[in-house]
Design an enzyme around this catalytic site. Structure first.
Site, PDB file in Angstrom:
ATOM      1  N   ASP A  27       0.572  -1.348  -0.279  1.00  9.83           N
ATOM      2  CA  ASP A  27      -0.117  -0.077   0.226  1.00  9.83           C
ATOM      3  C   ASP A  27       0.629   1.408   0.058  1.00  9.83           C
ATOM      4  OD1 ASP A  27       0.562  -0.722   2.842  1.00  9.83           O
ATOM      5  OD2 ASP A  27      -0.756   0.646   3.664  1.00  9.83           O
ATOM      6  N   HIS A 113       0.785   0.344  10.809  1.00 13.81           N
ATOM      7  CA  HIS A 113       0.706  -1.539  10.838  1.00 13.81           C
ATOM      8  C   HIS A 113       2.169  -1.587   9.484  1.00 13.81           C
ATOM      9  CE1 HIS A 113      -0.857   0.415   6.503  1.00 13.81           C
ATOM     10  NE2 HIS A 113      -0.460  -0.826   5.811  1.00 13.81           N
ATOM     11  N   ASP A 439      18.153 -29.335  -6.134  1.00 13.36           N
ATOM     12  CA  ASP A 439      17.287 -29.588  -5.870  1.00 13.36           C
ATOM     13  C   ASP A 439      16.569 -29.085  -4.809  1.00 13.36           C
ATOM     14  OD1 ASP A 439      18.747 -31.130  -4.632  1.00 13.36           O
ATOM     15  OD2 ASP A 439      16.615 -33.082  -4.864  1.00 13.36           O
ATOM     16  N   ASN A 466      19.312 -34.283  -6.557  1.00 11.65           N
ATOM     17  CA  ASN A 466      20.357 -35.443  -5.365  1.00 11.65           C
ATOM     18  C   ASN A 466      19.923 -35.705  -3.995  1.00 11.65           C
ATOM     19  OD1 ASN A 466      21.299 -33.300  -4.612  1.00 11.65           O
ATOM     20  ND2 ASN A 466      23.401 -33.654  -4.987  1.00 11.65           N
ATOM     21  N   GLY A 468      18.665 -33.902  -1.904  1.00 10.34           N
ATOM     22  CA  GLY A 468      18.872 -33.360  -0.952  1.00 10.34           C
ATOM     23  C   GLY A 468      19.798 -32.832  -0.293  1.00 10.34           C
ATOM     24  N   GLU A 472      25.303 -30.320   2.564  1.00 11.40           N
ATOM     25  CA  GLU A 472      25.329 -30.389   3.958  1.00 11.40           C
ATOM     26  C   GLU A 472      26.097 -31.702   4.509  1.00 11.40           C
ATOM     27  OE1 GLU A 472      25.283 -27.510   4.722  1.00 11.40           O
ATOM     28  OE2 GLU A 472      24.507 -26.358   3.546  1.00 11.40           O
TER      29      GLU A 472
END
Length: 563
Positions: A27, A113, A439, A466, A468, A472
């Site tokens: 807004d 807001h 992915d 792959n 995941g 990591e």
């Protein structure tokens, strides 16, 4: 002349080369979007959220030289903050604009807001100000001065700036200069420039083995073309940091390879660390591009080319526009007849990979995949690689001449590249764009595929499935559930996001299927979505080394890997 404040801001953005402003309506910014819609030569491109918009503005800036982001106050600004921070870390110039509450409401400290409800309207501006080089709320009295200052600062420092525009002032008129925004750099101090040129020329005349080491600032400040010409004229071999990949031509016989401290090829490390003249472009070493801080530049031989200064063996020459310095060096330095180039050893891939011969039934592997994908890249392509497997796999491969390589090697925020692809292709629609993304990263910002398709763009998206977070897994939790993700039906997403799309989906699990898909993509002008299936525990050699190194650095000798 008198002009509405919003129109003045838009005219300045156009002077700086902006034709698209990327963001999300709210807004407090709708009136400014109305002004964009009414103006010729510039348009608003809405994205699915503010974070994606910031990533897209970053990608736009890397192809156009400056990007523009538009959000609304508070919730929009803070949602975009990660992307703005990434632009700051990666030295990308961006103008972040936010529609703000009416000026009378901020001055009277209304509880509104999108705020904390406490009448404080400085906290959001100061939060964004922590990671930008200028952050200002404009008024009718400071608009001309502050808008021009912010734009000049972004272009000069190659960092993001932030401008809050109160919603009740965009249609107020102000007196503004008729001249377009002057984006030219100021000239150098003549004596300092001449002294620096003379000193560098002396060092070149004395040097037996000069080397040029390139990092990302060479691209951000527009030095690449001049540095390439300088290397070729003087036959100076050059290396790059991984964060400066493909800024200079990787196909040249002068290209040594990537310098990564102890992780470098021995010949590359020897030439960089033992040179008697090392030209640098203000390299920034982090653990990922320094061989875990094992870099050892010969400080007594370094000539560093900054953006507004030159440091020669530790002595600073201030007041120099470095592009003028490079132009002067190209005129002054004598041409060398190939002796240095003959000493350069052509760069080799990081892995010992045999010549590609398709084994049709063989499962796809990381070792075989990335040399093949490098062979699919054409001269002049824009190649975008996600942090993790894609960048680590493709990074060591030599790319064709004229390729623009985009990644986030320092900030490393996963999910960056899909929206960055949107921005880059909006900025450079005539260039073929290829995105390589995992992915896990794709799932963070997947909805921006809908904007890419809505804008009728036709990139080639290669998704490495792959199952995941492989990067990591190699750090910690190889088979732990926290590194797993839901296995989406990725190939159906283009049709879901944009029914009737011309983008064609492909899937490959074997080398034969990959070849069939690449042949179809090569012979089509439509966009392509290619999903590749690989083993979750397979990784490029660089990632297999990076994972344990990162774990040791992060967790120490008493960490979970050493329980």
């Amino acid at each position: 002349m008198r002009i509405a404040i919003g129109d003045f801001l838009l005219s300045r953005l156009q002077d700086a080369g902006i034709t698209e402003i990327i963001g999300v309506p709210g807004d407090f910014n709708l009136n400014l979007i109305e002004q964009i819609d009414a103006r010729e030569g510039i348009r608003f491109v809405g994205t699915c959220n503010e974070l994606n918009a910031a990533y897209a503005a970053d990608g736009y800036a890397r192809s156009r030289g400056l990007g523009a982001l538009l959000t609304t106050y508070g919730v929009g600004e803070l949602s975009a903050l990660n992307g703005i921070a990434g632009a700051a870390a990666e030295h990308v110039p961006m103008v972040s604009i936010a529609g703000a509450p009416p000026l009378y409401a901020t001055e009277a400290r209304y509880d509104l807001h999108h705020s904390m409800g406490d009448g404080n309207f400085e906290n959001i501006l100061s939060s964004v100000g922590q990671i930008t080089v200028a952050a200002v709320r404009i008024t009718p009295h400071n608009a001309v001065e502050e808008i021009d200052r912010a734009l000049h600062t972004a272009l000069r420092e190659k960092r993001p700036v932030h401008i809050q525009v109160p919603s009740d002032i965009t249609h107020l008129t102000i007196e503004a200069p008729q001249e377009p925004l002057n984006t030219a750099w100021p000239s150098s101090d003549p004596e300092r420039l001449a002294s620096a040129v003379e000193r560098i020329a002396e060092l070149f005349a004395q040097a037996k083995s000069p080397v040029l080491l390139v990092d990302l600032d060479a691209d951000r400040h527009g030095f690449a073309e001049s540095l390439q010409k300088l290397a070729e004229k003087t036959q100076t071999p050059y290396a790059q940091l991984s964060s400066g990949k493909a800024i200079l031509d990787e196909q040249s016989p002068l290209f040594l390879g990537t310098y990564n401290g102890a992780g470098s090829a021995p010949d590359v490390r020897s030439k960089v660390e033992n040179t008697d003249l090392l030209l640098t472009t203000t390299p920034r070493f982090i653990e990922a591009n320094s061989g875990s801080f094992t870099h050892k530049l010969p400080s007594e031989a370094v000539v560093d080319l900054g953006d507004q200064h030159v440091s020669i063996h530790g002595e600073d020459y201030i007041g120099i526009t470095v592009q003028e310095l490079l132009d002067a060096l190209l005129e002054t330095l004598p041409a060398t007849q190939g002796t240095a180039a003959e000493q350069a050893t052509p760069a080799q891939p990081a892995e010992d990979t045999p010549e590609w011969e398709v084994a049709p039934g063989a499962a796809l592997t990381q070792k075989r995949l990335w040399p093949r994908m490098a062979g699919f890249v054409r001269e002049g392509d824009v190649v975008i690689t996600e942090a993790g497997t894609s960048n680590i796999g493709l990074g060591p491969q030599r790319l064709p001449s004229g390729v623009k390589y985009v990644n986030s090697g320092i900030w490393g925020s996963i999910g960056f590249t899909l929206p960055a692809l949107l921005g880059s292709q909006l900025a450079a629609p005539s260039r073929r764009h290829l995105l390589f993304i995992g992915d896990g990263s794709f799932q963070l910002t997947a909805q921006e595929l809908s904007t890419i398709l809505r804008e009728d763009l036709a990139p080639i998206i290669v998704l490495v499935n792959n199952r995941g977070y492989t990067i990591e897994r190699w750090i910690l939790g190889m088979r732990s559930a926290y590194n797993d993700i839901a296995n989406w039906d990725y190939g159906k997403l283009p049709g879901v996001f944009h029914p009737g799309t011309s983008m064609v989906s492909h899937s490959a699990s074997t080398e034969g299927e990959l070849e069939d898909a690449l042949a179809q993509i090569e012979n089509s002008s439509a966009g392509a979505f290619l999903e590749l299936h690989l083993d979750p525990e397979d990784a490029p050699a660089g990632l297999k080394a990076f994972g344990p190194m990162t774990a040791d650095f992060d967790y120490g000798p008493r960490g979970p890997r050493n329980a």
